[in-house]
Design an enzyme around this catalytic site. Structure first.
Site, PDB file in Angstrom:
ATOM      1  N   HIS A  75       0.838  -1.193   0.000  1.00 17.93           N
ATOM      2  CA  HIS A  75       0.000   0.000   0.000  1.00 17.93           C
ATOM      3  C   HIS A  75       0.873   1.242   0.000  1.00 17.93           C
ATOM      4  CE1 HIS A  75       0.612   0.740   4.375  1.00 17.93           C
ATOM      5  NE2 HIS A  75       0.497  -0.556   4.515  1.00 17.93           N
ATOM      6  N   ASP A  77      -0.316   4.289   0.994  1.00 14.62           N
ATOM      7  CA  ASP A  77      -0.733   5.271   2.004  1.00 14.62           C
ATOM      8  C   ASP A  77      -0.040   5.020   3.342  1.00 14.62           C
ATOM      9  OD1 ASP A  77      -2.383   2.900   2.113  1.00 14.62           O
ATOM     10  OD2 ASP A  77      -3.748   3.947   3.467  1.00 14.62           O
ATOM     11  N   ASP A 107       6.369   0.889   7.281  1.00 15.91           N
ATOM     12  CA  ASP A 107       5.006   0.492   6.859  1.00 15.91           C
ATOM     13  C   ASP A 107       4.523   1.411   5.751  1.00 15.91           C
ATOM     14  OD1 ASP A 107       2.480  -0.567   6.732  1.00 15.91           O
ATOM     15  OD2 ASP A 107       1.811   0.232   8.637  1.00 15.91           O
ATOM     16  N   GLU A 139      -5.149   1.537   2.376  1.00 12.94           N
ATOM     17  CA  GLU A 139      -5.048   0.288   3.151  1.00 12.94           C
ATOM     18  C   GLU A 139      -5.253   0.579   4.624  1.00 12.94           C
ATOM     19  OE1 GLU A 139      -3.221  -2.870   5.613  1.00 12.94           O
ATOM     20  OE2 GLU A 139      -2.674  -0.762   5.522  1.00 12.94           O
ATOM     21  N   GLU A 140      -4.679   1.698   5.072  1.00  9.51           N
ATOM     22  CA  GLU A 140      -4.675   2.009   6.507  1.00  9.51           C
ATOM     23  C   GLU A 140      -6.064   2.375   7.035  1.00  9.51           C
ATOM     24  OE1 GLU A 140      -2.324   1.357   8.377  1.00  9.51           O
ATOM     25  OE2 GLU A 140      -0.389   1.620   7.387  1.00  9.51           O
ATOM     26  N   GLU A 167       4.244  -6.299   3.803  1.00  7.38           N
ATOM     27  CA  GLU A 167       4.093  -5.629   5.110  1.00  7.38           C
ATOM     28  C   GLU A 167       5.268  -6.041   5.999  1.00  7.38           C
ATOM     29  OE1 GLU A 167       1.868  -3.532   6.422  1.00  7.38           O
ATOM     30  OE2 GLU A 167       0.199  -3.555   4.998  1.00  7.38           O
ATOM     31  N   HIS A 361       3.596   3.206  12.488  1.00  5.11           N
ATOM     32  CA  HIS A 361       2.570   4.099  13.046  1.00  5.11           C
ATOM     33  C   HIS A 361       3.091   4.988  14.180  1.00  5.11           C
ATOM     34  CE1 HIS A 361      -1.019   1.470  11.473  1.00  5.11           C
ATOM     35  NE2 HIS A 361       0.009   1.485  10.644  1.00  5.11           N
TER      36      HIS A 361
HETATM   37 ZN   LIG Z   1       0.922  -1.499   6.335  1.00  7.08          ZN
END
Ligand SMILES: [Zn+2]
Length: 390
Positions: A75, A77, A107, A139-140, A167, A361
């Site tokens: 992903h 994003d 990520d 995705e997030e 991932e 994150h």
């Molecule tokens: Zn991810």
């Protein structure tokens, strides 16, 4: 595009991190950069846009177009940096002590960067089995974007044979994660002065009864399963995470809403669990509300859902990723990925990518540069395999 085309993974990562692709915004600047880069290597991309045209998935094939190959999926994003205390600009890659810092470094822009940086090498080999790049948006916020791409792939005669979702697993093969379904319940009561509570319908109390039932279900899952080894915890979890209701103590609350979710192991059916909760509410909470005020009630709406992943150890894709990493065992992770959706679309998937979810994150998110090197080795071995035809 005037930017010089970077040829190694770190330079590519620097480029990708420089695009602020927080899920709430557009990812088009990054996607167009990738499209132009691939174009520069003679590879055409297909863009699958969302309804607004502000976001897009990218799909590209290196190698023969008429047979299904191996998808490298990721992903584009990233999660917001709002309120996080970063030591440096999150959208400028900073290298320090063998680590590269930036939003998305773990990520999961490093996987995208390594795959893109190796495109010239993929291109130079004569791949008998193609390598596909599938880069998604959103995705997030619930694995939303990739669904459009999978719908597009479903319309084709030739389907990819397998998918590697990059991932962050520290380059270890991961074959499973739980599925998720989250739901909002809005309770509509009837307001009145709390001294005349018998004339009102208390939305907070009605919600509380349903929340308590959900808690009971969570205990039952913990005690009686089903249990599935390898997941942490090895059973389905059910919980209420947000509740809002009431305005003042002397008013019987009119509205209350709460959000709950299932994170379910293979063998548990989130639909059946939800039906059970809805039935409880219908049969045990609603009659008392309606007896006071017939216009009261509640409604459930789905917030998000993605399927779990449970790829077999003897599946071709698992054996491939085991061989590429040199690992002798597979694992499971607690976070969700797009892998379950690929699986659902008939494309078996394994998760394996550089970096650690521990760093994802968070402020000062980073990737250990050594992880990128491992990822490059992994991808070169993949090219060897696909050049040999399997
Ligand atoms: Zn991810």
């Amino acid at each position: 595009m005037a930017t010089a085309i970077p040829h190694d993974s770190l330079a590519m990562l620097r480029q990708l991190v420089s695009f602020d692709t927080t899920s709430r915004g557009s990812n088009l600047a990054l996607i167009e950069f990738v499209r132009d880069y691939l174009d520069g290597h003679g590879i055409s991309s297909e863009l699958v846009y969302d309804d607004t045209g502000r976001k897009a998935n990218l799909f590209a094939t290196i190698g023969p177009p008429d047979i299904g190959g191996i998808v490298l999926s990721g992903h584009t994003d990233v999660v917001p940096v709002d309120g996080q205390d970063w030591r440096s600009d999150p959208f400028t890659l900073v290298e320090r002590d063998g680590k590269a810092y930036g939003r998305g470094a773990a990520d999961m822009k490093s996987f995208l960067a390594a795959a893109l940086a190796l495109v010239p090498e993929f291109k130079a080999r004569t791949l008998r089995l193609p390598i596909h790049l599938a880069f998604s948006y959103d995705e997030e916020v619930g694995c939303l974007g990739v669904r459009g791409l999978l719908a597009e792939l479903a319309r084709r005669e030739v389907k990819p044979r397998a998918c590697i979702v990059g991932e962050p697993t520290e380059m270890r093969p991961v074959t499973g994660h739980k599925g998720k379904k989250s739901i909002r319940c809005a309770v509509h009561g009837f307001a009145c002065h709390s001294a005349l509570a018998h004339e009102g319908v208390n939305a907070v109390e009605a919600a509380a009864e349903i929340v308590a039932y959900i808690k009971g279900m969570a205990r039952r899952k913990r005690e009686h399963g089903p249990f599935h080894d390898g997941f942490v915890p090895p059973y389905t979890t059910v919980h209420t995470g947000v509740i809002k209701g009431g305005t003042a103590l002397n008013i019987v609350p009119q509205e209350c809403s709460f959000d709950f979710e299932f994170r379910y192991v293979p063998g548990d059916d989130p639909e059946a669990l939800f039906e059970e909760i809805a039935r409880f509410a219908e049969e045990h909470v609603l009659p008392e509300m309606r007896a006071v005020r017939p216009e009261t009630g509640f409604g459930f709406t789905e917030i998000a859902a993605f399927p779990g992943l449970d790829t077999r150890d003897d599946a071709e894709v698992t054996q491939l990723v085991l061989a590429l990493t040199g690992a002798n065992a597979t694992g499971k992770v607690s976070f969700g990925t797009e892998g379950g959706l690929f699986h659902q679309a008939g494309i078996p998937a394994v998760i394996c990518g550089p970096g650690s979810i521990e760093q994802a994150h968070k402020p000062d998110e980073f990737i250990a540069v050594e992880q990128i090197v491992q990822c490059e080795t992994f991808l070169r071995r993949l090219a060897d395999r696909t050049a040999a035809g399997a």
